[in-house]
Design a protein around this motif. Structure first.
Motif, PDB file in Angstrom:
ATOM      1  N   LEU A 165     -14.092   9.810  -2.889  1.00 48.02           N
ATOM      2  CA  LEU A 165     -14.423   8.436  -3.261  1.00 48.02           C
ATOM      3  C   LEU A 165     -14.975   8.383  -4.683  1.00 48.02           C
ATOM      4  O   LEU A 165     -14.595   7.515  -5.479  1.00 48.02           O
ATOM      5  N   GLY A 202      -8.220   8.237  -3.660  1.00 47.48           N
ATOM      6  CA  GLY A 202      -8.485   7.068  -2.835  1.00 47.48           C
ATOM      7  C   GLY A 202      -7.865   7.189  -1.453  1.00 47.48           C
ATOM      8  O   GLY A 202      -8.485   6.840  -0.445  1.00 47.48           O
ATOM      9  N   ALA A 203      -6.643   7.716  -1.404  1.00 42.16           N
ATOM     10  CA  ALA A 203      -5.974   7.904  -0.115  1.00 42.16           C
ATOM     11  C   ALA A 203      -6.714   8.925   0.742  1.00 42.16           C
ATOM     12  O   ALA A 203      -6.867   8.746   1.956  1.00 42.16           O
ATOM     13  N   TYR A 212      -9.881   9.569   0.698  1.00 40.90           N
ATOM     14  CA  TYR A 212     -11.107   8.954   1.228  1.00 40.90           C
ATOM     15  C   TYR A 212     -10.798   8.010   2.384  1.00 40.90           C
ATOM     16  O   TYR A 212     -11.446   8.070   3.436  1.00 40.90           O
ATOM     17  N   LEU A 213      -9.818   7.139   2.214  1.00 38.74           N
ATOM     18  CA  LEU A 213      -9.515   6.142   3.229  1.00 38.74           C
ATOM     19  C   LEU A 213      -9.091   6.786   4.547  1.00 38.74           C
ATOM     20  O   LEU A 213      -9.579   6.424   5.621  1.00 38.74           O
ATOM     21  N   SER A 224     -12.063   9.271   5.973  1.00 35.80           N
ATOM     22  CA  SER A 224     -13.252   8.558   6.444  1.00 35.80           C
ATOM     23  C   SER A 224     -12.994   7.886   7.784  1.00 35.80           C
ATOM     24  O   SER A 224     -13.886   7.826   8.652  1.00 35.80           O
ATOM     25  N   GLN A 225     -11.758   7.400   7.983  1.00 32.64           N
ATOM     26  CA  GLN A 225     -11.399   6.815   9.271  1.00 32.64           C
ATOM     27  C   GLN A 225     -11.401   7.874  10.378  1.00 32.64           C
ATOM     28  O   GLN A 225     -11.888   7.636  11.493  1.00 32.64           O
TER      29      GLN A 225
END
Length: 229
Positions: free
Chosen positions: A107, A160-161, A163-164, A167-168
């Motif tokens: 992130l 960014g990918a 992290y997304l 994190s999920q």
């Protein structure tokens, strides 16, 4: 024979220089080994054994690079990174905590890349200017800036990918799939971003070379030189 650019520099050597900053291809692949050790050991034994296994593998990678006389800095950084991840897992008492540092690091990196584009100092251009001792002269060339923007955006998307997705998976307590995501979104996506970076750097270099040659052609001769002759 290697491919050369407009300034006669070997493009393959340039690519290797960038890749070496990340430890080379073997370094990128080796960086996934501690994760491959951590998850199975945690599943079959316990968290403490998994932590020591990951640290042992990271140390082994560092020793192996020393024996091979390969650049050691990426392995040292990787060892300390594994140490931080292991410490977080130990403090949280949960195997998924091992991935928390990488999630928030992704992130932070994504944010830095995006901010650098907004500030008109795309990070890839800054890094490449430092590596080839060109400074920031490229900022006066719109085509070069646009090329570095593309490469910087590619890195922002990668981080960014990561992290997304991760994190999920972290919130869903999917430790096994976290490991899969860490590996699958690790060096393969890094390789894609590097390919975009190589293309962008060559495109920017061509634009700068063309602008330089145009400036030379438009520079009028010095009248004093003609008189002196």
């Amino acid at each position: 024979m290697g491919v050369t650019d407009s300034e006669g520099e070997n493009v393959e050597d340039r690519k290797q220089t960038i890749l070496e900053q990340l430890g080379g291809l073997t370094g990128l692949v080796a960086s996934t080994l501690p994760v491959l050790a951590f998850v199975p050991v945690n599943s079959f034994w316990n968290l403490t054994a998994a932590i020591w296994s990951a640290l042992a593998v990271a140390l082994g990678v560092m020793v192996w690079r020393l024996v091979q006389r390969a650049p050691i800095q990426p392995a040292i950084s990787g060892f300390f990174g594994v140490g931080i991840c292991a410490f977080i897992a130990y403090r949280t008492g949960d195997a998924k905590g091992y991935f928390l540092f990488g999630i928030y690091t992704s992130l932070a990196y994504a944010g830095v890349f995006v901010v650098s584009m907004i500030a008109r100092w795309p990070l890839v251009g800054v890094a490449w200017g430092y590596l080839n001792s060109a400074g920031s002269s490229w900022r006066s060339n719109r085509s070069a800036v646009a090329s570095y923007d593309i490469a910087t955006f590619a890195w922002a998307v990668v981080f960014g990918a990561r992290y997304l997705v991760q994190s999920q998976l972290y919130d869903a307590d999917q430790t096994g799939w976290l490991a899969v995501a860490r590996i699958g979104m690790g060096w393969p996506l890094t390789g894609v971003a590097l390919l975009v970076t190589f293309w962008a750097v060559r495109r920017a270099d061509r634009a700068l070379a063309e602008a330089s040659s145009t400036d030379v052609e438009l520079t009028p001769p010095n009248p004093g030189t003609r008189d002196a002759s």
